[in-house]
Design an enzyme around this catalytic site. Sequence first.
Site, PDB file in Angstrom:
ATOM      1  CG  HIS A 130       6.043  -5.901  -4.352  1.00  0.00           C
ATOM      2  ND1 HIS A 130       4.745  -5.772  -3.916  1.00  0.00           N
ATOM      3  CD2 HIS A 130       6.663  -4.737  -4.064  1.00  0.00           C
ATOM      4  CE1 HIS A 130       4.579  -4.567  -3.389  1.00  0.00           C
ATOM      5  NE2 HIS A 130       5.726  -3.908  -3.461  1.00  0.00           N
ATOM      6  CE  LYS A 145     -11.946  -9.726 -20.495  1.00  0.00           C
ATOM      7  NZ  LYS A 145     -13.181  -8.939 -20.425  1.00  0.00           N
ATOM      8  CB  CYS A 180       5.351  -4.075   0.140  1.00  0.00           C
ATOM      9  SG  CYS A 180       6.093  -2.476  -0.192  1.00  0.00           S
ATOM     10  CE1 TYR A 181       1.123   1.176   5.433  1.00  0.00           C
ATOM     11  CE2 TYR A 181      -0.489  -0.605   5.456  1.00  0.00           C
ATOM     12  CZ  TYR A 181      -0.042   0.617   5.927  1.00  0.00           C
ATOM     13  OH  TYR A 181      -0.750   1.270   6.894  1.00  0.00           O
ATOM     14  N   GLY A 222       0.856  -1.185   0.000  1.00  0.00           N
ATOM     15  CA  GLY A 222       0.000   0.000   0.000  1.00  0.00           C
ATOM     16  C   GLY A 222       0.883   1.223   0.000  1.00  0.00           C
ATOM     17  CG  ASP A 256     -16.236 -10.187 -19.336  1.00  0.00           C
ATOM     18  OD1 ASP A 256     -15.291 -10.940 -19.631  1.00  0.00           O
ATOM     19  OD2 ASP A 256     -16.088  -9.049 -18.856  1.00  0.00           O
ATOM     20  CD  GLU A 287       3.119  -8.730  -5.053  1.00  0.00           C
ATOM     21  OE1 GLU A 287       3.934  -9.395  -4.382  1.00  0.00           O
ATOM     22  OE2 GLU A 287       2.792  -7.569  -4.754  1.00  0.00           O
TER      23      GLU A 287
END
Length: 516
Positions: free
Chosen positions: A167, A372, A80-81, A53, A225, A169
Amino acid sequence: MDKILVLDFGGQYNQLIARRVRSFGVFAEILPYTAKLEKIKKNAYKGIIFTGGPNSVFDPESPHYSKEILSIGVPVLGICYGCQLMAWMSGGTVETAPVSEYGKVTLKAKTGSRLLDGVPAKSTVWMSHTDYVAKAPGGFRITARTDDCPCAAMENEERRLYAVQFHPEVTHTEYGDSILKNFVLGICACSRDWAMDDFIDRTVGKIRETVGDKKVILGLSGGVDSSVAAALISRAIGKNLTCVFVDQGLMRKDEGDFVESTFTKLFDMNFIRVDASDKFFEKLKGIKDPERKRKRISREFYNVFWDVIRDIADGDAFFAQGTIYPDRIESGKGATKGKAGSSVIKTHHNMGKIPKDVDFLGVIEPLGDLFKDEVRSVGERLGIPRELVWRQPFPGPGLGVRIIGEVTRDKVRLLQEADYILRDEMAKCGYEKELSQFFCVFTGSKAVGVMGDHRTYENVIALRAVTTDDFMTADWAKIPYDILAKVSSRITNEVRGINRIVYDITSKPPATVEWE
Ligand code: XMP
């Protein structure tokens, strides 16, 4: 099904974290940091991840969470945050770092950490921080550092609390996937039962249970979608599904026919195609201003769509739409103001809200839990042609926003022909895979040219092609000259009324992807 909670503190990668976890076959969902602890306990997550964040934990306005969350017996990973927050909540010291780290940094890892199992002594990680953990809390062991960050990873094995300043990710972190897997599959011991085949069976069952022998009405735009939602519901209830497809005359060449033939041939359903093009061109007469045009197209779409639905709904049917997970996530952004951002609900393909005088038994959104890429994977499994499943975004107002100035049937036809050639050439040479979106624009300008011995004064078409991850920013694509040359020559030779092609070399910002 085992679940991981991604508790969102406003970080830009929150969705990425959830998607990574899901890629291991484990369901992950995102809640804002304002979610109540009671709700979290009730959901029985197998593990919790605090996201990054933009704030400083020592700023009183910054997002915090009750310390109790660290003691509910569920493993927690702070990123992180989230790492700083865990340190702060546990009595460690967080300070502004003397040196901010941004970008690729070398991580020096110690051995003996379950979280960092398999991470070598030196590896590359992605950092983005100005604060850091200056002193780890009591009971925590520092398991990695960098040259500028003395506590790049820490853990309290006994309490199953883990934190990393970098990070894991993002793909730039070399062993990011292993670290997240160690947490999710090892420490949290989640079983890998989030699979798209199971999703289809489960969802089909749920739709049957909810709907019974009632009817379902779905607005089909031909986008990914709504197409996947249609195929899924059709598998569940067949002819009790009615899809309404409004053709405003502003689609790409042959697109309406393609959508119609795909859904009527491949799937069992009622398909209603409404040809409203005359009405749309009538309503667009004389309108040049982009905003007025957009509004007019949207309003007209809405009117036509609900007029049809009103007739068939009759208070005894469900309404379905292709809302997907990112449309529903309530984000932890807006954290500096001490409150979560408001939730965004999709107003699908310009359909707007359901009008008060249309009565439904309920709304069903079978893709509401999917990202998605998962929607696409379900679409492929359901047998929707790749062309539809992998199609690039197409704006609701269609070619209406790719014709500068007044929209007429003739301009649409010219643009459709030019755009068709562009797509054909891109498909033939395979370059379309390099692009996020590409199309032609009817610029509204005319230019002098020469054909044989004759002077011409015809329309100018622009080619637009971009690469982007999220469409918030975009780079203009560096398409090789020989491909551009082929496209230009084919359009000017094959489409009468176009004598000049220009290539848009503007990124976003300052431009937008579309011209209007
Ligand atoms: P811009 O032009 O805003 O486009 O940079 C970003 C992305 O959004 C698409 N776009 C739309 N999609 N309705 C939509 O469903 C719209 O009114 C609309 N306008 C732009 C655009 O094609 C690009 O992918």
